[in-house]
Design a protein around this motif. Structure first.
Motif, PDB file in Angstrom:
ATOM      1  N   ASN A 174      36.541  54.167 -53.435  1.00 27.72           N
ATOM      2  CA  ASN A 174      37.685  53.433 -53.986  1.00 27.72           C
ATOM      3  C   ASN A 174      38.958  53.696 -53.177  1.00 27.72           C
ATOM      4  OD1 ASN A 174      36.542  51.985 -56.138  1.00 27.72           O
ATOM      5  ND2 ASN A 174      36.465  53.839 -57.397  1.00 27.72           N
ATOM      6  N   ALA A 175      39.116  54.922 -52.705  1.00 32.76           N
ATOM      7  CA  ALA A 175      40.272  55.259 -51.868  1.00 32.76           C
ATOM      8  C   ALA A 175      40.220  54.492 -50.558  1.00 32.76           C
ATOM      9  CB  ALA A 175      40.315  56.761 -51.610  1.00 32.76           C
TER      10      ALA A 175
ATOM     11  N   ASP B 140      26.874  64.469 -54.700  1.00 29.83           N
ATOM     12  CA  ASP B 140      28.154  64.503 -55.417  1.00 29.83           C
ATOM     13  C   ASP B 140      28.626  63.049 -55.578  1.00 29.83           C
ATOM     14  OD1 ASP B 140      30.620  64.958 -56.482  1.00 29.83           O
ATOM     15  OD2 ASP B 140      31.386  66.184 -54.826  1.00 29.83           O
TER      16      ASP B 140
ATOM     17  N   ARG C 199      41.236  50.928 -51.251  1.00 32.27           N
ATOM     18  CA  ARG C 199      42.659  50.802 -51.569  1.00 32.27           C
ATOM     19  C   ARG C 199      43.540  50.794 -50.320  1.00 32.27           C
ATOM     20  NH1 ARG C 199      41.431  54.252 -55.973  1.00 32.27           N
ATOM     21  NH2 ARG C 199      42.201  56.062 -54.783  1.00 32.27           N
TER      22      ARG C 199
ATOM     23  N   ALA D  75      32.637  59.825 -48.170  1.00 33.96           N
ATOM     24  CA  ALA D  75      31.860  59.440 -49.351  1.00 33.96           C
ATOM     25  C   ALA D  75      30.362  59.483 -49.045  1.00 33.96           C
ATOM     26  CB  ALA D  75      32.265  58.037 -49.794  1.00 33.96           C
TER      27      ALA D  75
ATOM     28  N   HIS E 151      37.644  58.056 -45.336  1.00 36.81           N
ATOM     29  CA  HIS E 151      37.252  58.165 -46.752  1.00 36.81           C
ATOM     30  C   HIS E 151      35.815  57.669 -46.965  1.00 36.81           C
ATOM     31  CE1 HIS E 151      41.130  59.503 -47.801  1.00 36.81           C
ATOM     32  NE2 HIS E 151      41.744  58.338 -47.884  1.00 36.81           N
TER      33      HIS E 151
ATOM     34  N   ASN F 212      29.222  63.014 -49.099  1.00 36.47           N
ATOM     35  CA  ASN F 212      29.121  63.546 -50.456  1.00 36.47           C
ATOM     36  C   ASN F 212      27.912  62.981 -51.194  1.00 36.47           C
ATOM     37  OD1 ASN F 212      31.351  65.080 -50.020  1.00 36.47           O
ATOM     38  ND2 ASN F 212      32.741  63.920 -51.343  1.00 36.47           N
TER      39      ASN F 212
ATOM     40  N   LEU G 236      30.204  61.508 -58.083  1.00 37.35           N
ATOM     41  CA  LEU G 236      31.529  61.301 -58.671  1.00 37.35           C
ATOM     42  C   LEU G 236      32.609  61.292 -57.584  1.00 37.35           C
ATOM     43  CD1 LEU G 236      33.244  60.965 -61.217  1.00 37.35           C
ATOM     44  CD2 LEU G 236      33.380  63.477 -61.362  1.00 37.35           C
ATOM     45  N   SER G 237      32.572  62.287 -56.726  1.00 40.53           N
ATOM     46  CA  SER G 237      33.536  62.368 -55.628  1.00 40.53           C
ATOM     47  C   SER G 237      33.333  61.212 -54.651  1.00 40.53           C
ATOM     48  CB  SER G 237      33.389  63.705 -54.892  1.00 40.53           C
ATOM     49  OG  SER G 237      34.210  63.742 -53.754  1.00 40.53           O
TER      50      SER G 237
ATOM     51  N   LYS H  66      32.289  58.164 -55.288  1.00 41.69           N
ATOM     52  CA  LYS H  66      32.870  56.932 -55.830  1.00 41.69           C
ATOM     53  C   LYS H  66      34.398  56.936 -55.694  1.00 41.69           C
ATOM     54  CE  LYS H  66      30.579  57.063 -59.806  1.00 41.69           C
ATOM     55  NZ  LYS H  66      30.098  56.642 -61.157  1.00 41.69           N
ATOM     56  N   GLU H  67      35.009  58.075 -55.929  1.00 44.44           N
ATOM     57  CA  GLU H  67      36.460  58.176 -55.776  1.00 44.44           C
ATOM     58  C   GLU H  67      36.885  57.903 -54.331  1.00 44.44           C
ATOM     59  OE1 GLU H  67      37.397  62.062 -57.130  1.00 44.44           O
ATOM     60  OE2 GLU H  67      37.184  61.588 -59.280  1.00 44.44           O
ATOM     61  N   LEU H  68      36.117  58.421 -53.391  1.00 44.69           N
ATOM     62  CA  LEU H  68      36.454  58.241 -51.976  1.00 44.69           C
ATOM     63  C   LEU H  68      36.239  56.796 -51.518  1.00 44.69           C
ATOM     64  CD1 LEU H  68      34.960  61.570 -50.602  1.00 44.69           C
ATOM     65  CD2 LEU H  68      37.343  60.838 -50.335  1.00 44.69           C
TER      66      LEU H  68
END
Length: 369
Positions: free
Chosen positions: A324-325, A315, A328, A307, A303, A310, A317-318, A320-322
């Motif tokens: 955080n994934a 990219d 987690r 990130a 992940h 990306n 937005l994607s 940041k999501e990755l």
């Protein structure tokens, strides 16, 4: 009659124990005892020490990998903690020299003593006592020049010079060995790898690539070969040779199940972020990696690497999501966690969200030194 035979055997054994008599029986006794008792146990201790060091140190793939599979003692470390196995190896080497040396005039009649000095130097080298190790290797070169261990002693002497920050002297020795000496395949692999290490130490990355390719070709150990090719990928990245870097990482990937999975994962991730492949292809490969059950343990790395890719395509937005994934997954990789916090801090800083950015930088400081 039986008592006579027993007495005769006792007499022969006791007389053969002397190192002051240059007789065939004496030489055979001391050479055999040195090789199959003292040196065997010493080499076993060194091997156990190396294995313990490898198991206790996780390779840091977020920085440039070293040539060795575990970090050596730094030259400026005061009172370094000695490894008991290496100390035992040194003890065995000392016993071999003290009890089994058979020197008459300028000639050493026990043909295993040169190996005892090699063992002595290796034990001291791994325990960070580099000057004392140099003494052992120099003894072979100066006092036992006709033995079969001279090339090995020169090779280890060059390794010591690298640790003593005398890389140019090491390069001279290693180039001479590789050009003019009859080395075994294993010695050629070792000499080539440390020639590369010497060049890397003085930032001569281009000069390091050829000997490192040779080392990878000569070595028979797949994990070592994977390390060398991975390091080659990193060096080509430094030199901005993106195609060559991708090829080097592919060499690691091709080793597949013959190497630790962690090498395969990082090589694949680096190749994706290095290659000139179409973005759609890269995204599909990242998706495939993350869905593979075999890679479940490495989702934190997958992940985070995804990130970074990306972010390179803007990219955010994607990305940041990755990140955080990745966090987690409760990753135990502290360096990855610190890099994830730092990357998030930079992203929010660029978006002028300074309070959020500062919080991530604070988290970074709590994880990384």
């Amino acid at each position: 009659m039986k008592q006579f035979v027993i007495l005769a055997v006792i007499f022969l054994v006791s007389s053969s124990c002397s190192t002051r008599k240059d007789r065939a029986l004496n030489r055979a006794y001391h050479q055999t005892t040195t090789k199959f008792n003292v040196l065997f146990n010493g080499e076993e201790a060194i091997a156990a020490g190396i294995e313990a060091e490898i198991e206790s140190h996780e390779p840091n793939f977020w920085e440039q990998l070293p040539v060795e599979p575990f970090p050596l003692v730094d030259l400026f470390t005061l009172n370094p903690k000695e490894n008991a196995n290496f100390s035992r190896g040194e003890e065995k080497a000392v016993i071999a020299v003290q009890k089994h040396s058979m020197r008459f005039g300028n000639e050493q009649r026990n043909q295993q003593i040169d190996e005892a000095y090699i063992l002595l130097g290796k034990a001291r080298y791994y325990n960070g006592r580099y000057l004392q190790a140099l003494d052992a290797f120099n003894y072979i070169i100066d006092q036992l020049p006709s033995t079969s261990s001279v090339n090995k002693a020169q090779l280890w002497k060059a390794k010591v010079f690298i640790q003593l920050l005398q890389e140019q002297r090491a390069i001279t020795i290693l180039e001479e060995l590789l050009t003019n000496s009859k080395l075994t395949i294993a010695e050629s692999a070792d000499a080539s790898a440390y020639l590369a290490k010497a060049h890397i130490a003085i930032n001569q990355f281009q000069k390091a690539t050829k000997p490192l390719y040779n080392a990878a070709a000569y070595t028979i150990d797949n994990a070592t070969r994977a390390r060398y090719y991975y390091l080659l990928g990193q060096l080509h990245n430094k030199l901005e040779h993106r195609d060559s870097a991708a090829v080097a990482y592919q060499r690691v990937i091709d080793l597949n199940r013959r190497i630790p999975r962690i090498f395969w994962i990082h090589a694949k991730l680096n190749q994706l972020n290095t290659s000139q492949l179409d973005e759609e292809i890269v995204q599909k490969q990242y998706s495939k990696l993350s869905k593979n059950e075999e890679n479940k343990r490495y989702l934190d790395k997958i992940h985070f690497s995804h990130a970074l890719y990306n972010l390179s395509t803007n990219d955010t937005l994607s990305a940041k999501e990755l990140i955080n994934a990745s966090l987690r997954t409760n990753t135990k990789d502290k360096i990855l966690k610190g890099l994830a916090y730092e990357t998030m801090g930079n992203v929010f800083f660029e978006e002028n969200q300074f309070v959020v950015s500062g919080a991530y930088f604070d988290s970074t400081l709590q994880v990384l030194p």
